[in-house]
Design an enzyme around this catalytic site. Sequence first.
Site, PDB file in Angstrom:
ATOM      1  CG  ASP A  78      -0.214   0.254   2.518  1.00 37.62           C
ATOM      2  OD1 ASP A  78       0.733  -0.506   2.818  1.00 37.62           O
ATOM      3  OD2 ASP A  78      -0.594   1.191   3.244  1.00 37.62           O
ATOM      4  CG  ASP A  81       3.407  -0.481   4.999  1.00 36.69           C
ATOM      5  OD1 ASP A  81       2.996  -0.788   3.856  1.00 36.69           O
ATOM      6  OD2 ASP A  81       2.704   0.107   5.831  1.00 36.69           O
ATOM      7  CE1 TYR A 230      -4.828   2.637   4.380  1.00 35.33           C
ATOM      8  CE2 TYR A 230      -3.479   0.775   5.062  1.00 35.33           C
ATOM      9  CZ  TYR A 230      -3.634   1.958   4.349  1.00 35.33           C
ATOM     10  OH  TYR A 230      -2.587   2.449   3.620  1.00 35.33           O
ATOM     11  CD  GLU A 476       3.947   5.413   4.812  1.00 37.53           C
ATOM     12  OE1 GLU A 476       4.152   4.189   4.676  1.00 37.53           O
ATOM     13  OE2 GLU A 476       3.497   5.915   5.860  1.00 37.53           O
TER      14      GLU A 476
END
Length: 510
Positions: A78, A81, A230, A476
């Site tokens: 995603d 990571d 999430y 990120e």
Amino acid sequence: MKKHASPQRCFPLLSIFFAIIPFSSSFDYHQALSNSLLYFETQRSGRLPHNQRVIWRDHSGLTDGLEQGVDLVGGYYDAGDNVKFGLPMAFTVTMLSWGVIEYGQYMASAGEYGHALEAIKWGTDYFIKAHTQPNVLWVQVGDGDTDHYCWQRPEDMTTSRQAYKIDETNPGSEVAAETAAAMAAASIVFRKTNPHYSHLLLHHAQQLFEFGDKYRGKYDKSVGVVSSYYPSVSGYQDELLWAALWLYRATDNQSYLNYVLQNALSFGGITWAISEFSWDVKYAGLQIIASMLLREEKNKVHKPTLEQYLSKAQHYLCACLHKNNGSNVDRTPGGLLYTRQWNNMQYVSNAAFLLTVYSDHLREANQQLNCHGELVGPEEILSFAKSQVDYILGANPMAMSYLVGYGPKYPTKVHHRGSSTESYKHDKGFIGCTQGYDGWYARPHPNPHVLVGALVGGPDINDRFRDDRGKYVQTEACTYNTAPLVGVFAKLFGLESTELSSNPSLISSW
């Protein structure tokens, strides 16, 4: 990192800076489009194909699902990571597919149509694997907590590859419905080029929607490990409506539209007035799609309910345009929409896409947006969407492109395990779990590899940005940040290369 989102209203800024930027800008939307599609190759998990263009990546996650006796090799990481989270991955594919449906012709003229389809298919191939039974969907591979304890290339990772599923006794309506939406939207994309594959996707989409609707429940309750990363704040009703709308678009089956109409009130479709659109909160997107159905003569009979959807769609659009009488999306002094501190750019890219799509709808219908009595034309809406894209590409107080790899100045220390460490192909020496933090994460130097096409979290509410891989709130990048931009870049490229050259008078309207 945690990507929490919630359906909060935003308060207006006291002072607003906003200028409509002329179309004839210095930005190369063709290059931006190419870069954005390249990013998805960086995020691939599994066995990479022979035509892989991001050559510093290598195969990874080749035993995913093995412990559970299922093949879960493939899909996308995603963000920075090495976990595969099903809900944001599905939303990424939905938005990529929507972009191709709307602006595929411009992608084709840019020579990027094939790459767009490859990006979608990399996700849908994985979803087909993950949907092992009609009422079973594998929705995560890896554990965010143990993954974040380590700083390793995906090719080296020694962290848990535990896989998690939803089923009849452990439901997860959000992720089942979003995956159904993704596969339904993708089925439209592949309808002409690969009809057999399109039919297969639609079959899975219909099964997944039925599963998510029949066995209702929040997926972060069934899959507890996802709740810190999430969580579903908005619940599953928005995803069920969203999926039904995409299935209606894919099949023209009236039963799906009836579902959207009959559940409009109880599921919040015509009651929630939301000022954001994201992987979690789908209301604005589904309200916009539902409102556009009013154009079709066959839907006039549903006008009362569809007009209520329209009212809520107008709330979102007018809030972005700062014409919502007190309930607007904040903006930075430099003019960027600002929803919240953490990864704000995801909301910006989604807003740019929805505004662009709706401006096209208004132009084709010869209509205007009604913001509390103030009429706003499609040109003004598209101009504002373009201003957000141009901010991303460098028209901002930092003079920095937040699309990595684009322009002369962009983030070089992106919070991303793979790009911040030496390529596995060049150095196969094992990098241990915490060794990566000592040897690579803490380095003051730019990442060895440019994460081309990644849209980072972006600046703070005062347009300030710190290029530091430790500042993951800003540095990120996520797949669902870039996905909506693919369609917008294609649209702006198409306008620049075709409409303006053939209709010089359009320049004055910008």
